[in-house]
Design an enzyme around this catalytic site. Structure first.
Site, PDB file in Angstrom:
ATOM      1  N   ASP A 265       0.873  -1.167   0.000  1.00 23.47           N
ATOM      2  CA  ASP A 265       0.000   0.000   0.000  1.00 23.47           C
ATOM      3  C   ASP A 265       0.913   1.221   0.000  1.00 23.47           C
ATOM      4  O   ASP A 265       2.122   1.122   0.259  1.00 23.47           O
ATOM      5  CB  ASP A 265      -0.953   0.003   1.202  1.00 23.47           C
ATOM      6  CG  ASP A 265      -2.137   0.955   0.985  1.00 23.47           C
ATOM      7  OD1 ASP A 265      -2.087   1.785   0.040  1.00 23.47           O
ATOM      8  OD2 ASP A 265      -3.113   0.893   1.755  1.00 23.47           O
TER       9      ASP A 265
HETATM   10  C1  BGC Z   1      -5.014   3.372   0.120  1.00 22.95           C
HETATM   11  C2  BGC Z   1      -5.082   2.382  -1.016  1.00 22.95           C
HETATM   12  C3  BGC Z   1      -4.896   3.103  -2.326  1.00 22.95           C
HETATM   13  C4  BGC Z   1      -3.583   3.853  -2.310  1.00 22.95           C
HETATM   14  C5  BGC Z   1      -3.277   4.584  -3.600  1.00 22.95           C
HETATM   15  C6  BGC Z   1      -3.787   4.251   0.038  1.00 22.95           C
HETATM   16  O1  BGC Z   1      -3.908   5.302   0.942  1.00 22.95           O
HETATM   17  O2  BGC Z   1      -5.040   2.692   1.357  1.00 22.95           O
HETATM   18  O3  BGC Z   1      -6.304   1.699  -0.976  1.00 22.95           O
HETATM   19  O4  BGC Z   1      -4.945   2.181  -3.378  1.00 22.95           O
HETATM   20  O5  BGC Z   1      -3.630   4.793  -1.249  1.00 22.95           O
HETATM   21  O6  BGC Z   1      -4.143   5.638  -3.779  1.00 22.95           O
END
Ligand code: BGC
Length: 728
Positions: A265
């Site tokens: 993530d």
């Molecule tokens: C989120 C993810 C997301 C990523 C990219 C993170 O803060 O938890 O679900 O895909 O950001 O935007």
């Protein structure tokens, strides 16, 4: 290679979006065009320099994204490796890429209990990403937030049951990859609260995890061929998820044989060596830790074979979904056609929770006056926030209270007018709107109308949890007390209907005072017409709850959400409920919820007769049985029912009283009937009859008596016992 192909090859590479690094003077080496994804990946890997390999395992930073979105990895032109463009998209192509169809929330898709409908949902996400040239989707949120229904991302998920969530998510992901966009599943694992999400330490035992959140992921991964898994911010059993060998090496890549790659993530990587050795294949969005991977390899802290394996996994995933063979064509989104699908999903996923005195459906030709109240229902419907936020086609109807852009943390109301759609259904009626900011003005309007429809809404977003399940208005600097509003309207008009726009369960202190309640979730940008079709019976509601609505927060496993002591120190979130998530928790604890899992009303009635267990192939290796029955529409209008099969395991297993093991949604004309057969196959990825045996680290079928229940919700009163089967 024929001459003509040699001549146009550079052009093909450019179209494939190779862009990025690689010497432009040396002639490109074409990537292998035949073989399996694995052999093609290996052939390509053999051509790569160490620097090229390292390039593929780390993002280029989130300020360097030629097509917008959340991340980017430049292609390697000299080898014909296309660039990777990463875009969020749980409920439609997310903000930061461009305007896109705002679908109803994923939880609405799950509430359809229909994998065909879920496939249509995934197709919209995949095809619209493809239209923007985004070839990797960051979607597939399958966290079982039923553990914590206040979780701000519940709207992105598929509810509380691992099998329902797994099957619906798999249908989304398969459909996305059919568009040659790599799908993803996230956030692996136990990312079930947003409060302190970077430091929450989920504590859960092996069996508890395998039979709950991990089972949902297992089904999602195995049934869909999804090629990327996003590891989560939180820790599980005191190891950060993105360097958690148990999760990544043992369970995902070992037990499940996952052939694709694990990406972090955004900012969830915490180390170089540990992360590399424990299963992370790609750091996102930038190069904080994997920038030192080359050094870690040359100093023998990480074997070269591990980097080769990371790159192999990424390349094979790209081959598998067609990123080499089927480059995307950037083109306009077919907005009108996609809006129709968004409307269909909402009509299939909205859940009718109450309908006393047959208040609904409304009769458009006889109703004379309707008061529409609250939640900007004159021009808009609510959407959920965070990285899943869609920039709706046509632009937001309302934003605020924070400015947008940046839109990540503001409230966006999708442009769709329930008021206009209601008026269109009742052209001769006087349809008036009150914004709800003044409860007594709303009550006065309601008192002078035949019917009052109050829209209530609960905004939710990534990065926060609901402070409570009570309606809380976060959408304005002058919040409306929506419970008091409903009560005032209901006191003024005995024909009050409430339409709820929420990401998950809410409490309804006014439930006994109103005649009807429709849970519309965040209904997406075709929400207005969809809600009107449901209220007027153009579409008969058929959604069923994929998540239990508790009667109070005291019924939850953690009545108070565990709080972080600060921003850096891991803090325990004890999942002592283990596999007893959602309705299983209520069953074990003897709690009566507000609304049961699987529940939802229709404008018609159904009967189930002649239920029997057939083809009971009792055996220790492949137990397998079918439930057959006759489903009849006993009412006056066409409608669809979701017949649900639950299984009670032998008491020796210490499992909850029952688990969902199968279902089928059947559309029937008035008086129509159909013989339905639901198969429960132990070979299925959902291990329907098994418990996880920690001793042997395997799924086992216990000896003893299994009880099979059939009905239209998990409530005991909705189920009949079909019979029992005995395993030797
Ligand atoms: C989120 C993810 C997301 C990523 C990219 C993170 O803060 O938890 O679900 O895909 O950001 O935007």
């Amino acid at each position: 290679m024929p001459l003509v192909l040699l001549l146009i090859f550079p052009l093909l590479l450019a179209l494939a979006g190779c862009g990025g690094s690689g010497s432009s003077s040396s002639p490109p080496t074409p990537p292998p065009t035949s073989g399996t994804p694995d052999t093609r990946a290996d052939a390509l890997l053999a051509e790569m320099t160490q620097a090229e390999k390292l390039q593929l395992v780390q993002g280029s930073g989130d300020s360097n994204m030629p097509r917008g979105g959340a991340g980017y990895i430049a292609g390697i032109q000299s080898l014909g490796i296309p660039a990777l463009y990463y875009g969020d998209g749980s409920v439609g192509v997310a903000n930061g890429i461009g305007p896109a169809t705002a679908l109803p929330s994923s939880i609405a898709s799950a509430a359809s209990w229909d994998t065909n409908e879920a496939a249509k949902y995934g197709t919209i996400i995949g095809s619209e990403l493809a239209d923007y040239g985004i070839n990797v989707n960051l979607g597939g949120n399958i966290n079982l937030t039923g553990r914590e229904p206040r979780d701000g991302r519940t709207f992105e998920t598929k509810g509380e049951d691992p099998i329902l969530a797994g099957k619906i998510t798999a249908a989304h992901l398969t459909a996305i990859q059919a568009q040659h966009v790599m799908a993803g599943i996230k956030h692996f694992a136990f990312n079930d609260q947003e409060t302190g999400r970077f430091t929450a330490n989920a504590i859960i035992d092996d069996r508890g995890g395998r039979e709950s959140d991990l089972l949902a992921f297992e089904i999602g991964v195995k049934d869909s061929n999804v090629q990327s898994v996003m590891c989560a911010y939180n820790l599980t059993n005191s190891q950060y998820d993105c360097e958690n060998s148990y999760l990544l090496n043992q369970v995902l890549k070992g037990d499940w044989n996952f052939p694709g790659f694990v990406m972090s993530d955004w900012g969830a990587t915490h180390s170089t060596v540990n992360a590399a050795l424990n299963g992370l294949d790609q750091e996102q969005p930038d190069q904080q830790y994997f920038s030192q991977l080359g050094t870690a390899i040359s100093s023998n802290q990480v074997p070269q074979s591990r980097l080769d394996n990371m790159v192999h996994r990424i390349l094979r995933a790209m081959f598998e979904v067609g990123i080499f063979d089927d480059p995307l064509t950037i083109q306009a989104i077919p907005a009108a056609a996609d809006a129709a699908v968004a409307q269909e999903v909402e009509e299939q996923g909205a859940v009718l929770l109450k309908n006393s005195s047959s208040q609904l459906p409304l009769n458009g030709s006889t109703v004379q006056s309707i008061a529409v109240i609250g939640s900007h229902a004159d021009i808009a419907v609510l959407s959920g926030g965070g990285s899943a936020q869609v920039q709706p086609i046509g632009g937001a109807a309302i934003t605020g209270p924070k400015p947008c852009p940046p839109c990540w943390s503001t409230v966006i109301w999708d442009p769709s007018s329930p008021l206009n759609a209601i008026q269109a259904k009742a052209p001769n009626a006087k349809v008036q709107f009150a914004d709800g900011s003044d409860a007594s003005a709303a009550a006065t309007l309601a008192a002078s109308s035949q019917v009052a429809i109050v829209f209530v809404s609960q905004w939710a977003s990534e990065g926060m949890d609901e402070s409570s399940l009570s309606l809380t208005d976060l959408t304005s600097t002058t919040p409306i007390n929506q419970d008091a509003l409903v009560e005032a309207v209901a006191a003024a008009n005995p024909h009050t209907i409430v339409v709820v726009e929420s990401g998950g369960p809410i409490l309804m202190p006014w439930l006994s005072q109103v005649n009807a309640v429709l849970e519309a979730w965040y209904p997406g940008q075709s929400g207005g017409p969809a809600i009107a079709n449901l209220l007027f019976g153009v579409t008969n509601p058929s959604g069923k709850l994929p998540i239990t609505f508790p009667a109070s927060e005291a019924q939850l496993p953690r009545p108070v959400i565990p709080q972080p002591p600060d921003n850096v120190t891991p803090f325990a979130v004890n999942y002592t409920e283990g596999y007893n998530v959602g309705y299983k928790w209520y069953d074990v604890g003897g709690f009566t919820p507000l609304f049961y899992f699987g529940y939802g009303l229709s404008y018609t009635t159904f009967s189930i007769t002649n239920a029997a267990i057939v083809n009971n192939l009792s055996s220790t290796t492949n137990p397998n049985f079918q439930v057959t029955f006759k489903l009849t529409n006993t009412g006056a209008v066409a409608g669809a029912e979701v017949a649900q099969v639950y299984l009670g395991l032998p008491a020796s297993t210490n499992e909850p009283p029952k688990r969902l093991v199968g279902w089928q949604k059947v559309l029937l004309q008035p008086g129509g009937s159909q013989t339905v057969t639901i198969e429960v196959d132990q070979n299925d990825s959902s291990h329907p009859m098994s418990y996880w045996d920690t001793g042997t680290s395997s799924w086992q079928v216990a000896s003893g008596t299994y009880t099979i229940y059939l009905g239209n919700s998990e409530a005991a009163a909705s189920l009949t016992t079909v019979g029992t089967i005995t395993e030797p």
